[in-house]
Design a protein around this motif. Structure first.
Motif, PDB file in Angstrom:
ATOM      1  N   LEU A 120       0.818  -1.208   0.000  1.00  0.00           N
ATOM      2  CA  LEU A 120       0.000   0.000   0.000  1.00  0.00           C
ATOM      3  C   LEU A 120       0.852   1.259   0.000  1.00  0.00           C
ATOM      4  O   LEU A 120       0.460   2.287  -0.539  1.00  0.00           O
ATOM      5  N   GLU A 121       2.028   1.185   0.618  1.00  0.00           N
ATOM      6  CA  GLU A 121       2.919   2.343   0.689  1.00  0.00           C
ATOM      7  C   GLU A 121       3.650   2.579  -0.621  1.00  0.00           C
ATOM      8  O   GLU A 121       4.141   3.672  -0.862  1.00  0.00           O
ATOM      9  N   ASN A 122       3.730   1.568  -1.475  1.00  0.00           N
ATOM     10  CA  ASN A 122       4.407   1.692  -2.760  1.00  0.00           C
ATOM     11  C   ASN A 122       3.515   2.469  -3.728  1.00  0.00           C
ATOM     12  O   ASN A 122       2.384   2.072  -4.003  1.00  0.00           O
ATOM     13  N   ALA A 123       4.039   3.568  -4.253  1.00  0.00           N
ATOM     14  CA  ALA A 123       3.236   4.425  -5.145  1.00  0.00           C
ATOM     15  C   ALA A 123       2.868   3.710  -6.441  1.00  0.00           C
ATOM     16  O   ALA A 123       1.794   3.928  -6.991  1.00  0.00           O
ATOM     17  N   ILE A 152     -10.859   8.273  -5.810  1.00  0.00           N
ATOM     18  CA  ILE A 152     -10.969   9.663  -5.408  1.00  0.00           C
ATOM     19  C   ILE A 152     -10.064   9.948  -4.226  1.00  0.00           C
ATOM     20  O   ILE A 152      -9.419  10.989  -4.157  1.00  0.00           O
ATOM     21  N   GLU A 153     -10.011   9.021  -3.292  1.00  0.00           N
ATOM     22  CA  GLU A 153      -9.215   9.224  -2.071  1.00  0.00           C
ATOM     23  C   GLU A 153      -8.537   7.923  -1.702  1.00  0.00           C
ATOM     24  O   GLU A 153      -9.179   6.869  -1.663  1.00  0.00           O
ATOM     25  N   PHE A 154      -7.254   8.004  -1.402  1.00  0.00           N
ATOM     26  CA  PHE A 154      -6.468   6.835  -0.988  1.00  0.00           C
ATOM     27  C   PHE A 154      -5.429   7.339   0.001  1.00  0.00           C
ATOM     28  O   PHE A 154      -4.336   7.743  -0.371  1.00  0.00           O
ATOM     29  N   VAL A 155      -5.811   7.367   1.282  1.00  0.00           N
ATOM     30  CA  VAL A 155      -4.961   7.956   2.305  1.00  0.00           C
ATOM     31  C   VAL A 155      -4.620   6.880   3.327  1.00  0.00           C
ATOM     32  O   VAL A 155      -5.503   6.275   3.931  1.00  0.00           O
ATOM     33  N   LEU A 156      -3.327   6.681   3.532  1.00  0.00           N
ATOM     34  CA  LEU A 156      -2.831   5.695   4.500  1.00  0.00           C
ATOM     35  C   LEU A 156      -2.188   6.450   5.639  1.00  0.00           C
ATOM     36  O   LEU A 156      -1.318   7.287   5.439  1.00  0.00           O
ATOM     37  N   ASN A 157      -2.644   6.180   6.890  1.00  0.00           N
ATOM     38  CA  ASN A 157      -2.002   6.869   8.023  1.00  0.00           C
ATOM     39  C   ASN A 157      -1.125   5.921   8.795  1.00  0.00           C
ATOM     40  O   ASN A 157      -1.202   4.739   8.693  1.00  0.00           O
TER      41      ASN A 157
END
Length: 157
Positions: A120-123, A152-157
């Motif tokens: 998921l962290e890999n662009a 639309i939105e793909f945000v990983l915290n």
């Protein structure tokens, strides 16, 4: 006479002019090649750009917004993924696809929970994952009902 022999034995100094001309021609050729490929003159014309604009404004297409998903990831450190998307759907199937939104949400939730956090962290992984999610959505909704998945939105915290 000894001085004349040394003058004849010494090699003539070469001019840097051919090297400079070669470098300039190489740069011009490279710039011309880049422009030709980038502008589409070689493998396409400027007309496909107009076709893309026409198909994007196609009146038979509508978008179905999916409810935002918040997915908990990983067991070690609590991390979350916020995901929202829209489906590109032919107008004839809009009501049918909207009635299947709970199934689509279930498929997306199951898939995204199974994906490794490192991926998921890999662009670059987002392109692969988008294709995987679209394929799963098309299986749930039926062939030809969903044309594309717009993230639309793909945000990983």
């Amino acid at each position: 006479m000894a001085q004349m022999d040394t003058a004849l034995d010494a090699p003539a100094k070469k001019s840097p002019l051919p090297l400079i001309i070669g470098a300039v021609l190489m740069l011009l050729f490279g710039a011309g090649t880049f422009y030709t490929l980038y502008s589409g003159l070689l493998f396409g014309s400027g007309k496909p750009k107009e076709k893309v604009a026409e198909s994007a404004a196609h009146p038979g297409i509508t978008y179905v917004a999916l409810d935002p998903l918040i997915i908990s990831l990983g067991s070690k450190a609590p991390r979350h993924l916020r995901f929202s998307a829209q489906l590109e759907v032919p107008q004839a199937y809009q009501q049918e696809v909207e009635s299947l939104k709970p199934r689509v949400a279930d498929v997306l939730n199951s898939y995204l929970r199974a994906v490794d956090v490192g991926e998921l962290e890999n662009a670059n992984a987002l392109i692969r994952m988008r294709a995987q999610m679209l394929r799963r959505i098309q299986v749930v909704t039926g062939e030809g009902r969903v044309r594309d998945l717009l993230i639309i939105e793909f945000v990983l915290n």
